[in-house]
Design a protein around this motif. Structure first.
Motif, short mmCIF file in Angstrom:
data_model
loop_
_atom_site.label_atom_id
_atom_site.label_comp_id
_atom_site.label_asym_id
_atom_site.label_seq_id
_atom_site.Cartn_x
_atom_site.Cartn_y
_atom_site.Cartn_z
N LEU A 152 0.83 -1.20 0.00
CA LEU A 152 0.00 0.00 0.00
C LEU A 152 0.87 1.26 0.00
O LEU A 152 0.56 2.24 -0.68
N SER A 153 1.95 1.23 0.75
CA SER A 153 2.87 2.36 0.79
C SER A 153 3.51 2.59 -0.58
O SER A 153 3.65 3.73 -1.04
N LEU A 154 3.90 1.51 -1.24
CA LEU A 154 4.50 1.61 -2.57
C LEU A 154 3.50 2.18 -3.57
O LEU A 154 3.81 3.10 -4.33
N VAL A 155 2.27 1.67 -3.56
CA VAL A 155 1.24 2.16 -4.47
C VAL A 155 0.96 3.64 -4.19
O VAL A 155 0.86 4.45 -5.11
N ARG A 156 0.85 4.01 -2.92
CA ARG A 156 0.61 5.41 -2.55
C ARG A 156 1.74 6.30 -3.09
O ARG A 156 1.49 7.36 -3.65
N SER A 157 2.99 5.87 -2.93
CA SER A 157 4.11 6.68 -3.39
C SER A 157 4.10 6.82 -4.92
O SER A 157 4.44 7.87 -5.45
N ILE A 158 3.73 5.77 -5.63
CA ILE A 158 3.68 5.82 -7.09
C ILE A 158 2.56 6.76 -7.55
O ILE A 158 2.75 7.61 -8.42
N LEU A 159 1.38 6.60 -6.95
CA LEU A 159 0.22 7.39 -7.39
C LEU A 159 0.24 8.83 -6.90
O LEU A 159 -0.17 9.74 -7.63
N PHE A 160 0.68 9.01 -5.66
CA PHE A 160 0.53 10.33 -5.04
C PHE A 160 1.85 10.96 -4.63
O PHE A 160 1.86 12.04 -4.04
N GLY A 161 2.96 10.28 -4.88
CA GLY A 161 4.27 10.83 -4.59
C GLY A 161 4.60 10.99 -3.12
O GLY A 161 5.41 11.81 -2.72
N ARG A 162 3.93 10.20 -2.26
CA ARG A 162 4.23 10.26 -0.83
C ARG A 162 4.06 8.91 -0.20
O ARG A 162 3.52 8.02 -0.66
#
Length: 123
Positions: free
Chosen positions: A113-123
């Protein structure tokens, strides 16, 4: 609204991953494909903000699909998510055009979830 395409032949894993993403990111649109050809059909009509693909798929493998996605949409992030965490698979994924690589069995739900969040939202 961000869109994610999941290309995964294991229906149970695909549904679990989709539910996990839907729960954490309720405003994200999720598309699912059980093989690479169906995944590519989605790409004919939309441009997802992230593609998650397995390596072992019926028909074309994930490396071939990654190359085709890269040709169609060069700027779309591609996360290869697989049971094969050997360095050779990771190297092959990046050579094919993947931007990220994760192991199904070594990556926790929170890490995913953290990886997906960083890819989609840059954080």
């Amino acid at each position: 609204m961000p869109e994610i395409l999941i290309i995964e032949d294991d229906a149970d894993f695909r549904k679990t991953l989709s539910a996990l993403l839907r729960d954490r990111f309720p405003r994200v649109s999720l598309m699912e494909a059980e093989d690479g050809e169906r995944g590519l059909e989605h790409l004919d009509t939309c441009r997802p903000d992230l593609v998650l693909t397995d390596i072992r798929l019926p028909g074309q493998n994930g490396f071939q699909i990654t190359r085709r996605i890269r040709d169609m949409h060069p700027d779309v992030p591609i996360l290869v998510l697989t049971s094969y965490h050997d360095p050779e698979y990771q190297e092959a994924a990046f050579s094919a055009g993947a931007t990220h690589f994760a192991s199904k069995h070594k990556t926790s739900a929170e890490e995913m979830l953290s990886l997906v969040r960083s890819i989609l939202f840059g954080r």
